[in-house]
Motif scaffolding. Structure first.
Motif, PDB file in Angstrom:
ATOM      1  N   LYS A  80       0.821  -1.216   0.000  1.00  0.00           N
ATOM      2  CA  LYS A  80       0.000   0.000   0.000  1.00  0.00           C
ATOM      3  C   LYS A  80       0.856   1.267   0.000  1.00  0.00           C
ATOM      4  O   LYS A  80       0.425   2.297  -0.518  1.00  0.00           O
ATOM      5  N   THR A  81       2.014   1.203   0.630  1.00  0.00           N
ATOM      6  CA  THR A  81       2.848   2.397   0.783  1.00  0.00           C
ATOM      7  C   THR A  81       4.154   2.212   0.017  1.00  0.00           C
ATOM      8  O   THR A  81       4.230   2.541  -1.143  1.00  0.00           O
ATOM      9  N   SER A  82       5.171   1.692   0.694  1.00  0.00           N
ATOM     10  CA  SER A  82       6.456   1.450   0.037  1.00  0.00           C
ATOM     11  C   SER A  82       7.261   0.430   0.835  1.00  0.00           C
ATOM     12  O   SER A  82       7.015   0.214   2.018  1.00  0.00           O
ATOM     13  N   LEU A  83       8.215  -0.169   0.151  1.00  0.00           N
ATOM     14  CA  LEU A  83       9.119  -1.109   0.813  1.00  0.00           C
ATOM     15  C   LEU A  83       9.887  -0.392   1.923  1.00  0.00           C
ATOM     16  O   LEU A  83      10.047  -0.912   3.024  1.00  0.00           O
ATOM     17  N   ARG A  84      10.328   0.805   1.653  1.00  0.00           N
ATOM     18  CA  ARG A  84      11.095   1.571   2.633  1.00  0.00           C
ATOM     19  C   ARG A  84      10.291   1.779   3.921  1.00  0.00           C
ATOM     20  O   ARG A  84      10.793   1.599   5.021  1.00  0.00           O
ATOM     21  N   PHE A  85       9.015   2.158   3.767  1.00  0.00           N
ATOM     22  CA  PHE A  85       8.191   2.421   4.948  1.00  0.00           C
ATOM     23  C   PHE A  85       8.032   1.164   5.795  1.00  0.00           C
ATOM     24  O   PHE A  85       8.204   1.210   7.015  1.00  0.00           O
ATOM     25  N   CYS A  86       7.721   0.032   5.175  1.00  0.00           N
ATOM     26  CA  CYS A  86       7.518  -1.181   5.980  1.00  0.00           C
ATOM     27  C   CYS A  86       8.820  -1.661   6.607  1.00  0.00           C
ATOM     28  O   CYS A  86       8.820  -2.175   7.721  1.00  0.00           O
ATOM     29  N   LEU A  87       9.949  -1.457   5.932  1.00  0.00           N
ATOM     30  CA  LEU A  87      11.242  -1.809   6.536  1.00  0.00           C
ATOM     31  C   LEU A  87      11.537  -0.936   7.756  1.00  0.00           C
ATOM     32  O   LEU A  87      12.083  -1.406   8.750  1.00  0.00           O
ATOM     33  N   GLN A  88      11.154   0.328   7.668  1.00  0.00           N
ATOM     34  CA  GLN A  88      11.393   1.240   8.783  1.00  0.00           C
ATOM     35  C   GLN A  88      10.532   0.913   9.996  1.00  0.00           C
ATOM     36  O   GLN A  88      10.810   1.378  11.090  1.00  0.00           O
ATOM     37  N   LEU A  89       9.493   0.114   9.810  1.00  0.00           N
ATOM     38  CA  LEU A  89       8.629  -0.271  10.931  1.00  0.00           C
ATOM     39  C   LEU A  89       9.189  -1.456  11.727  1.00  0.00           C
ATOM     40  O   LEU A  89       8.723  -1.723  12.839  1.00  0.00           O
ATOM     41  N   LEU A  90      10.168  -2.166  11.187  1.00  0.00           N
ATOM     42  CA  LEU A  90      10.708  -3.342  11.874  1.00  0.00           C
ATOM     43  C   LEU A  90      11.289  -3.014  13.247  1.00  0.00           C
ATOM     44  O   LEU A  90      10.973  -3.671  14.235  1.00  0.00           O
ATOM     45  N   THR A  91      12.146  -2.019  13.323  1.00  0.00           N
ATOM     46  CA  THR A  91      12.793  -1.696  14.591  1.00  0.00           C
ATOM     47  C   THR A  91      11.807  -1.197  15.643  1.00  0.00           C
ATOM     48  O   THR A  91      11.824  -1.690  16.777  1.00  0.00           O
ATOM     49  N   PRO A  92      10.912  -0.249  15.310  1.00  0.00           N
ATOM     50  CA  PRO A  92       9.927   0.152  16.322  1.00  0.00           C
ATOM     51  C   PRO A  92       9.042  -1.009  16.780  1.00  0.00           C
ATOM     52  O   PRO A  92       8.689  -1.107  17.954  1.00  0.00           O
ATOM     53  N   ALA A  93       8.692  -1.919  15.863  1.00  0.00           N
ATOM     54  CA  ALA A  93       7.884  -3.087  16.240  1.00  0.00           C
ATOM     55  C   ALA A  93       8.654  -3.967  17.213  1.00  0.00           C
ATOM     56  O   ALA A  93       8.093  -4.474  18.190  1.00  0.00           O
ATOM     57  N   SER A  94       9.939  -4.120  16.973  1.00  0.00           N
ATOM     58  CA  SER A  94      10.790  -4.906  17.869  1.00  0.00           C
ATOM     59  C   SER A  94      10.874  -4.266  19.253  1.00  0.00           C
ATOM     60  O   SER A  94      10.826  -4.957  20.274  1.00  0.00           O
ATOM     61  N   ILE A  95      10.951  -2.955  19.291  1.00  0.00           N
ATOM     62  CA  ILE A  95      11.012  -2.237  20.573  1.00  0.00           C
ATOM     63  C   ILE A  95       9.706  -2.410  21.338  1.00  0.00           C
ATOM     64  O   ILE A  95       9.714  -2.687  22.547  1.00  0.00           O
TER      65      ILE A  95
END
Length: 91
Positions: free
Chosen positions: A42-57
């Motif tokens: 829906k958005t971009s590969l970059r955006f979903c990759l940037q969500l990995l670290t906050p999700a881990s936190i």
């Protein structure tokens, strides 16, 4: 110079997310991975990759060792992609 760009397929997004999570040592439940891939489409590969670290936190704060749907779902309330951010500014 003309540079042609194409969107990534869902399969490619899943592969990149899985690789990035493995490299960063982030354990993802399958439903969380699928949700992130949906976001990437829906958005971009970059955006979903940037969500990995906050999700881990969020996962660690919650006392879990595997990122679940609840972790990536909460991110939708915390972070906006470029289109949604632009819509907020224009409103």
């Amino acid at each position: 110079m003309i540079v042609k760009t194409q969107s990534y397929s869902r399969t490619e997004i899943l592969s990149v997310l899985e690789t990035r999570a493995r490299v960063e040592g982030i354990n993802l439940k399958r439903e969380a991975l699928e949700h992130l891939a949906d976001q990437g489409e829906k958005t971009s590969l970059r955006f979903c990759l940037q969500l990995l670290t906050p999700a881990s936190i969020l996962c660690k704060i919650g006392g879990r060792n595997e990122v679940g749907l609840e972790d990536v779902g909460e991110l939708g309330e915390l972070f906006l992609d470029g289109r949604r951010s632009g819509a907020v500014v224009m409103a």
